[in-house]
Design a protein around this motif. Structure first.
Motif, PDB file in Angstrom:
ATOM      1  N   GLU A   8      -8.488  -4.529   1.108  1.00 35.14           N
ATOM      2  CA  GLU A   8      -9.479  -4.031   2.054  1.00 35.14           C
ATOM      3  C   GLU A   8     -10.806  -3.770   1.357  1.00 35.14           C
ATOM      4  N   GLU A   9     -10.777  -3.303   0.110  1.00 33.34           N
ATOM      5  CA  GLU A   9     -12.019  -3.078  -0.634  1.00 33.34           C
ATOM      6  C   GLU A   9     -12.762  -4.384  -0.854  1.00 33.34           C
ATOM      7  N   LYS A  22      -5.609   1.018  -8.744  1.00 31.67           N
ATOM      8  CA  LYS A  22      -6.211   1.362  -7.455  1.00 31.67           C
ATOM      9  C   LYS A  22      -5.128   1.728  -6.432  1.00 31.67           C
ATOM     10  N   VAL A  23      -4.065   0.925  -6.412  1.00 31.76           N
ATOM     11  CA  VAL A  23      -2.984   1.195  -5.466  1.00 31.76           C
ATOM     12  C   VAL A  23      -2.358   2.557  -5.756  1.00 31.76           C
ATOM     13  N   GLU A  42      -3.799   5.085  -6.805  1.00 31.82           N
ATOM     14  CA  GLU A  42      -4.728   6.115  -6.328  1.00 31.82           C
ATOM     15  C   GLU A  42      -4.797   6.169  -4.805  1.00 31.82           C
ATOM     16  N   GLY A  43      -4.001   5.301  -4.158  1.00 32.54           N
ATOM     17  CA  GLY A  43      -4.012   5.283  -2.703  1.00 32.54           C
ATOM     18  C   GLY A  43      -5.054   4.358  -2.119  1.00 32.54           C
ATOM     19  N   ARG A  44      -5.659   3.529  -2.943  1.00 26.22           N
ATOM     20  CA  ARG A  44      -6.681   2.597  -2.472  1.00 26.22           C
ATOM     21  C   ARG A  44      -6.045   1.251  -2.155  1.00 26.22           C
ATOM     22  N   ASP A  45      -6.736   0.469  -1.336  1.00 24.45           N
ATOM     23  CA  ASP A  45      -6.249  -0.848  -0.953  1.00 24.45           C
ATOM     24  C   ASP A  45      -7.211  -1.895  -1.496  1.00 24.45           C
ATOM     25  N   PRO A  46      -6.876  -2.578  -2.594  1.00 25.39           N
ATOM     26  CA  PRO A  46      -7.804  -3.542  -3.193  1.00 25.39           C
ATOM     27  C   PRO A  46      -8.159  -4.700  -2.276  1.00 25.39           C
ATOM     28  N   ARG A  61     -14.386  -5.383   2.406  1.00 24.56           N
ATOM     29  CA  ARG A  61     -15.558  -4.562   2.690  1.00 24.56           C
ATOM     30  C   ARG A  61     -16.740  -4.984   1.821  1.00 24.56           C
ATOM     31  N   HIS A 104      -5.925  -3.526 -10.388  1.00 25.54           N
ATOM     32  CA  HIS A 104      -5.569  -3.378  -8.982  1.00 25.54           C
ATOM     33  C   HIS A 104      -4.377  -2.434  -8.811  1.00 25.54           C
ATOM     34  N   PRO A 128       0.826  -1.215   0.000  1.00 28.11           N
ATOM     35  CA  PRO A 128       0.000   0.000   0.000  1.00 28.11           C
ATOM     36  C   PRO A 128       0.859   1.263   0.000  1.00 28.11           C
TER      37      PRO A 128
END
Length: 219
Positions: free
Chosen positions: A96-97, A87-88, A90-94, A100, A84, A55
């Protein structure tokens, strides 16, 4: 698990699968030189695709299983890994997504089952909020009155109107309707604690209970 690197191809994946099937102790973790972040993990007779990333926020590297080789192709795995990676970036965590999405995709029937299992354990352990009589009554009401009507729906999609309709459908037994509503509200409380639904979401709170008459005795 040892890491290797190389340009993955279908023949190489087939060989990894044969090697894993022939030797129970065989283990390999191979990076794809074409698509950064994409790995294949071979062991126990199977080969699976994995997205390996760190991350942007920092922390340990994470491994997100994608699917088994055969269920998806190498090209499909590369396309998924590329999405993916975006997404990383962009600061996102695939990872954790995905977790969720899995939590919030829980159906009413699944949440009821998880709640009842928790209540059963409380009852067997003599926990303060887990009396055996309470477990039996909750199980009967939820499995008879709630699951047949709402079980296949996503828990977070249930509205006040849905719960009100369930409550009104039991108008001939107003007390039972109230107790069923109470049991369903407890399921939502449990689901909230477990992160299965957005915090505070409980459509049962806004449904008016039936008036109860007559003497009430404490159990």
């Amino acid at each position: 698990m040892p890491k290797r690197a190389g340009f993955l191809t279908k023949p190489r994946l087939d060989k990894l699968r044969r090697d894993a099937a022939a030797d129970p102790d065989f283990s390999a973790y191979v990076a794809d030189a074409q698509q950064p972040g994409l790995y294949v993990r071979a062991r126990r007779g199977r080969v699976g695709f994995v997205f390996d990333f760190r991350p942007i926020a920092g922390g340990h590297r994470r491994r997100l299983p994608l699917d088994w080789y055969g269920a998806i192709t190498l090209e499909q795995a590369r396309a998924i890994a590329q999405r993916h990676r975006a997404k990383v970036a962009e600061g996102r965590d695939p990872q954790e997504e995905r977790r969720r999405e899995a939590r919030e995709g829980v159906t009413v029937a699944q949440a009821v089952a998880a709640y009842l299992e928790d209540l059963r354990k409380r009852a067997e352990g003599a926990a303060k909020r887990g009396k055996r009589s309470g477990y039996a009554e909750a199980k009967r009401r939820l499995e008879r009155n709630v699951v047949p009507r709402l079980g296949g729906r996503r828990l977070k999609s249930i509205t006040v109107a849905d719960v009100r309709a369930l409550h009104r459908a039991m108008e001939e037994t107003p007390v039972e309707a109230n107790r069923t509503l109470q049991a369903l509200s407890a399921v939502y409380g449990f689901a909230d604690l477990e992160g299965m639904i957005p915090a505070g979401h409980n459509p049962c709170r806004h449904v008016e209970r039936n008036e109860e008459t007559g003497e009430r005795r404490a159990l």
